[in-house]
Write a protein that holds these residues in place. Structure first.
Motif, mmCIF file in Angstrom:
data_model
loop_
_atom_site.group_PDB
_atom_site.id
_atom_site.type_symbol
_atom_site.label_atom_id
_atom_site.label_comp_id
_atom_site.label_asym_id
_atom_site.label_seq_id
_atom_site.Cartn_x
_atom_site.Cartn_y
_atom_site.Cartn_z
ATOM 1 N N VAL A 17 39.506 -76.627 -25.860
ATOM 2 C CA VAL A 17 39.189 -75.322 -25.266
ATOM 3 C C VAL A 17 40.074 -74.223 -25.833
ATOM 4 C CG1 VAL A 17 38.248 -76.259 -23.126
ATOM 5 C CG2 VAL A 17 40.702 -75.840 -23.289
ATOM 6 N N VAL A 18 41.203 -74.582 -26.417
ATOM 7 C CA VAL A 18 42.069 -73.630 -27.114
ATOM 8 C C VAL A 18 42.488 -74.293 -28.422
ATOM 9 C CG1 VAL A 18 44.246 -72.359 -27.092
ATOM 10 C CG2 VAL A 18 42.928 -72.591 -24.972
ATOM 11 N N ASP A 19 42.349 -73.573 -29.526
ATOM 12 C CA ASP A 19 42.770 -74.117 -30.811
ATOM 13 C C ASP A 19 43.313 -72.981 -31.671
ATOM 14 O OD1 ASP A 19 43.288 -76.027 -32.680
ATOM 15 O OD2 ASP A 19 41.202 -76.419 -33.229
ATOM 16 N N CYS A 20 43.963 -73.353 -32.746
ATOM 17 C CA CYS A 20 44.552 -72.360 -33.636
ATOM 18 C C CYS A 20 44.673 -72.972 -35.030
ATOM 19 C CB CYS A 20 45.911 -71.899 -33.120
ATOM 20 S SG CYS A 20 47.130 -73.205 -32.965
ATOM 21 N N PRO A 21 44.896 -72.144 -36.060
ATOM 22 C CA PRO A 21 44.934 -72.669 -37.439
ATOM 23 C C PRO A 21 46.071 -73.643 -37.700
ATOM 24 C CG PRO A 21 44.588 -70.287 -37.423
ATOM 25 C CD PRO A 21 44.937 -70.667 -36.033
ATOM 26 N N LYS A 22 47.241 -73.421 -37.112
ATOM 27 C CA LYS A 22 48.399 -74.277 -37.378
ATOM 28 C C LYS A 22 48.985 -74.783 -36.055
ATOM 29 C CE LYS A 22 49.625 -71.915 -41.685
ATOM 30 N NZ LYS A 22 50.690 -71.177 -42.421
ATOM 31 N N PRO A 23 48.318 -75.749 -35.434
ATOM 32 C CA PRO A 23 48.783 -76.210 -34.120
ATOM 33 C C PRO A 23 50.060 -77.039 -34.217
ATOM 34 C CG PRO A 23 46.955 -77.550 -34.867
ATOM 35 C CD PRO A 23 47.108 -76.453 -35.878
ATOM 36 N N ARG A 24 50.937 -76.853 -33.237
ATOM 37 C CA ARG A 24 52.176 -77.625 -33.167
ATOM 38 C C ARG A 24 52.344 -78.278 -31.791
ATOM 39 N NH1 ARG A 24 56.674 -73.350 -34.842
ATOM 40 N NH2 ARG A 24 55.385 -72.052 -33.473
ATOM 41 N N LEU A 25 51.986 -77.540 -30.727
ATOM 42 C CA LEU A 25 52.131 -78.030 -29.356
ATOM 43 C C LEU A 25 50.753 -78.213 -28.749
ATOM 44 C CD1 LEU A 25 53.758 -78.645 -26.744
ATOM 45 C CD2 LEU A 25 53.711 -76.173 -26.270
ATOM 46 N N GLY A 26 50.470 -79.417 -28.280
ATOM 47 C CA GLY A 26 49.187 -79.698 -27.649
ATOM 48 C C GLY A 26 49.353 -79.959 -26.164
ATOM 49 N N ILE A 27 48.370 -79.512 -25.389
ATOM 50 C CA ILE A 27 48.310 -79.823 -23.956
ATOM 51 C C ILE A 27 47.007 -80.558 -23.713
ATOM 52 C CG2 ILE A 27 48.229 -78.915 -21.616
ATOM 53 C CD1 ILE A 27 49.744 -76.460 -22.603
ATOM 54 N N ILE A 28 47.088 -81.733 -23.090
ATOM 55 C CA ILE A 28 45.897 -82.487 -22.732
ATOM 56 C C ILE A 28 45.858 -82.583 -21.212
ATOM 57 C CG2 ILE A 28 47.120 -84.686 -23.057
ATOM 58 C CD1 ILE A 28 44.434 -85.924 -23.886
ATOM 59 N N THR A 29 44.715 -82.277 -20.621
ATOM 60 C CA THR A 29 44.640 -82.164 -19.167
ATOM 61 C C THR A 29 43.235 -82.473 -18.685
ATOM 62 O OG1 THR A 29 45.107 -80.663 -17.308
ATOM 63 C CG2 THR A 29 44.124 -79.687 -19.292
ATOM 64 N N SER A 30 43.081 -82.623 -17.365
ATOM 65 C CA SER A 30 41.802 -83.060 -16.811
ATOM 66 C C SER A 30 41.643 -82.566 -15.378
ATOM 67 C CB SER A 30 41.744 -84.590 -16.829
ATOM 68 O OG SER A 30 40.513 -85.061 -16.341
ATOM 69 N N GLY A 31 40.385 -82.364 -14.948
ATOM 70 C CA GLY A 31 40.099 -82.034 -13.553
ATOM 71 C C GLY A 31 40.756 -80.753 -13.097
ATOM 72 N N LYS A 32 41.216 -80.753 -11.842
ATOM 73 C CA LYS A 32 41.864 -79.566 -11.275
ATOM 74 C C LYS A 32 43.080 -79.149 -12.097
ATOM 75 C CE LYS A 32 44.875 -78.278 -7.434
ATOM 76 N NZ LYS A 32 46.109 -78.414 -8.211
ATOM 77 N N ALA A 33 43.793 -80.120 -12.660
ATOM 78 C CA ALA A 33 44.979 -79.800 -13.454
ATOM 79 C C ALA A 33 44.625 -78.896 -14.631
ATOM 80 C CB ALA A 33 45.654 -81.080 -13.943
ATOM 81 N N TYR A 34 43.403 -79.001 -15.166
ATOM 82 C CA TYR A 34 42.966 -78.116 -16.248
ATOM 83 C C TYR A 34 42.976 -76.661 -15.778
ATOM 84 C CZ TYR A 34 39.536 -75.381 -18.846
ATOM 85 O OH TYR A 34 38.895 -74.376 -19.518
ATOM 86 N N LEU A 35 42.472 -76.417 -14.561
ATOM 87 C CA LEU A 35 42.487 -75.054 -14.034
ATOM 88 C C LEU A 35 43.911 -74.568 -13.825
ATOM 89 C CD1 LEU A 35 39.588 -75.258 -11.412
ATOM 90 C CD2 LEU A 35 39.488 -74.508 -13.799
ATOM 91 N N ASP A 36 44.794 -75.475 -13.385
ATOM 92 C CA ASP A 36 46.204 -75.103 -13.238
ATOM 93 C C ASP A 36 46.806 -74.699 -14.584
ATOM 94 O OD1 ASP A 36 46.122 -75.661 -10.521
ATOM 95 O OD2 ASP A 36 46.834 -77.719 -10.768
ATOM 96 N N VAL A 37 46.453 -75.440 -15.642
ATOM 97 C CA VAL A 37 46.955 -75.118 -16.985
ATOM 98 C C VAL A 37 46.477 -73.737 -17.416
ATOM 99 C CG1 VAL A 37 46.735 -75.697 -19.441
ATOM 100 C CG2 VAL A 37 47.261 -77.483 -17.773
ATOM 101 N N MET A 38 45.182 -73.475 -17.258
ATOM 102 C CA MET A 38 44.643 -72.192 -17.713
ATOM 103 C C MET A 38 45.218 -71.033 -16.901
ATOM 104 S SD MET A 38 43.034 -73.363 -20.203
ATOM 105 C CE MET A 38 42.284 -71.872 -20.866
ATOM 106 N N GLN A 39 45.427 -71.256 -15.597
ATOM 107 C CA GLN A 39 46.051 -70.220 -14.776
ATOM 108 C C GLN A 39 47.503 -70.004 -15.195
ATOM 109 O OE1 GLN A 39 44.534 -68.327 -12.106
ATOM 110 N NE2 GLN A 39 46.362 -67.150 -12.634
ATOM 111 N N ALA A 40 48.208 -71.090 -15.501
ATOM 112 C CA ALA A 40 49.600 -70.984 -15.938
ATOM 113 C C ALA A 40 49.707 -70.199 -17.238
ATOM 114 C CB ALA A 40 50.197 -72.383 -16.115
#
Length: 573
Positions: free
Chosen positions: A276-299
């Protein structure tokens, strides 16, 4: 007249939710579970299939209102060949749903297939695992499929324990889908039935309090979801669906060698897990699921991280719709080139445990660091207790971003979040009111015990007696175990007698077996069966069958109970 107007308003509301020609409808997660089988039947009809649906389960928060919503929608369900039968208890309901998948094994089937839905609170998942494990090994029918809706109360808001059902389903090799919101209850529900048909597995759909209680304007177009069938996966010659006769070792072979891997491939080709979020030179990845995904996007929003800032950080976010089994090919693509992966998931690890296993054979130099519950030094990072909040997630993300990116603007936002969390953590004087029985409820008097005696609690409204100092009610059991704890205490104590509260709803669900066990053990116990002709704590639903006071007395007498007393404010009734 006022009552008639209220009924008219309610009918319009239900028409809006369940009418065939409606494109959008305002609905809660509970109502989405009602609309979901209608969407499946509409999709089948458009595909030229003549299918029907069967739904059964047992109430309990956060799926406590499913049965009431199904009863209200009965006219619409019938139009879609959907039969709702409230379960006597969870495992009988699950067995009934298992039976729906056997319909087409025998002559006389009126439909091409029957798709099934089972629902139950987390404790109901626990007690039904014997059935679910057998039914999943047996398999689903080709045009049927089963969705098992698990009501998980992560924060223990209306439960005796916090619940997380994924590990139970994993033990039975049942794939798990985790919706992030009400729309995904519908979308992943459709994926779930199609996944079940393709793989032959039961498929679990996680239903948490936030999704069941919240409401949105949902897209209910039957054609919203486009299903892609895998082309390259090699199925066994005789398929993966239910058949008879069927030997246990052959079921194990199909499940462990084909069905689970078919589920993974189905998830891959249908994009159930996606970036759902990407970039040309990724270094840090976040993997998430369910309600926690909404928490990540809000954060991320709270920290001011938009697409431009994410690209500067080198941030990549991977949203997992099927946390188990975790599909490896897309996961490897997500991990490619990353230095570090932060796993954000509620409760005990599911994704993190699989992710570390899937990356184990990576070349050491290319293997990203994986953190989640703990950081690389073993310190707590994201708690596996209660529920996550966007603030918790923001602070965890911020602690990892600083290695890759520095910004005064982001630092200011993070300081504001930290100050807010410190403020909220300050002790405050609060007035707490202990919940009590409703005015006029017979439990007000029936839960009192003679001086010098004590009682045991159980599941139901009378559980509240354990909070009341004047009731001398201590400890409790799971639903249906009421009184059985005394069997293990009686031989070893000088206490000669105890009382056990038992609601009529629990008695009908499973409690009669505990009475039978107490009689068989010969222990001295008085059951106070609290009869109010309702399953009161979940919404006042009727008991799922016939149970008069006379029926109850005759039943316990037949079990061998030595003395029975009927106590009532109106014994003449």
């Amino acid at each position: 007249m006022a009552t008639d107007n209220r009924n008219a308003l309610r009918k319009v509301s239900l028409d809006d939710k369940y009418a065939l020609d409606t494109a959008r409808a305002y609905m809660t997660g509970i109502e989405a579970l009602v609309r979901l089988p209608m969407l499946q039947q509409q999709r089948d009809r458009r595909a030229g299939l003549n299918t029907a649906g069967f739904i059964s389960g047992y109430r309990g928060s956060p799926v406590g209102g499913v049965d009431q919503a199904m009863w209200k929608a009965e006219p619409w369900l019938k139009r879609h060949n959907i039969h709702f039968q409230a379960g006597l208890n969870e495992d009988i309901a699950a067995t009934s749903v298992w039976g729906s998948q056997q319909t087409n094994l025998f002559a006389g089937a009126r439909y091409d297939g029957v798709f099934g839905m089972w629902y139950g609170k987390g404790p109901g998942v626990d007690r039904s695992m014997d059935v679910i494990k057998h039914a999943n090994a047996f398999g689903t029918s080709r045009y049927g499929g089963v969705l098992a809706v698990a009501g998980d109360d992560h924060a223990c808001k209306s439960s005796t324990l916090p619940h997380q059902s994924e590990h139970m389903f994993i033990g039975a090799s049942v794939p798990v889908l985790s919706p992030a919101n009400v729309q995904e209850v519908l979308d992943l529900g459709i994926f779930g039935w199609e996944l079940s048909r393709y793989s032959g597995c039961w498929v679990a759909l996680k239903a948490i309090t936030e999704n069941m209680d919240s409401a949105i304007s949902a897209d209910i177009d039957p054609d919203r979801i486009n299903i892609v069938m895998p082309e390259d996966f090699q199925m066994p010659a005789d398929g993966v669906h239910a058949r008879w006769p069927d030997k246990p070792l052959e079921q194990e072979l199909r499940l462990n060698k084909f069905k689970i891997y078919a589920a993974r491939e189905f998830a891959r080709v249908n994009g159930i897990n996606r970036l759902v979020v990407d970039c040309p030179k990724p270094r840090l990845g976040i993997i998430t699921s369910g309600k926690a995904y909404l928490d990540v996007m809000q954060a991320l929003e709270d920290m001011g991280i938009d697409d431009v800032v994410a690209a500067e950080i080198g941030l990549r976010v991977y949203k997992v719709g099927m946390p188990w089994p975790l599909e490896p090919r897309m996961t490897h693509d997500f991990a490619e080139g990353l230095e570090e992966i932060l796993v954000v998931e509620e409760k005990r690890s599911i994704i993190e445990d699989q992710l570390t296993g899937q990356l184990y054979n990576y070349p050491v130099a290319a293997r990203p660091r994986v953190i989640g519950e703990f950081d690389e030094a073993g310190r707590d990072l994201l708690p596996n207790l209660a529920e996550l909040t966007p603030a918790m997630v923001a602070l965890a993300i911020a602690s990892r971003i600083r290695r890759f990116y520095q910004s005064e603007t982001m630092d200011q936002r993070i300081r504001w979040i930290e100050e807010k969390e410190r403020s909220l953590a300050q002790p405050r004087d609060t007035i707490e009111r202990v919940p009590h029985f409703c005015s006029g409820c017979p439990h007000n008097t029936s839960t009192k015990v003679p001086e010098g005696s004590h009682a045991f609690g159980g599941i139901g409204c009378h559980y509240m007696a354990t909070w009341m100092p004047d009731r001398q009610t201590h400890t409790f059991t799971q639903m249906g175990g009421e009184g059985a704890s005394w069997i293990g205490q009686a031989p070893f104590t000088d206490t000669r007698h105890v009382f056990q509260n038992l609601g009529d709803g629990t008695y009908f669900h499973s409690g009669i077996l505990a009475i039978r066990a107490a009689v068989a053990a010969g222990v001295n116990i008085t059951y106070k069966i609290l009869y109010n002709d309702a399953v009161a704590m979940t919404g006042g639903q009727p008991i799922d069958g016939s149970l008069s006071v006379g029926d109850l007395i005759r039943q316990v007498a037949a079990e061998g109970v030595q003395r029975i007393a009927l106590v009532s404010d109106h014994p003449e009734a």
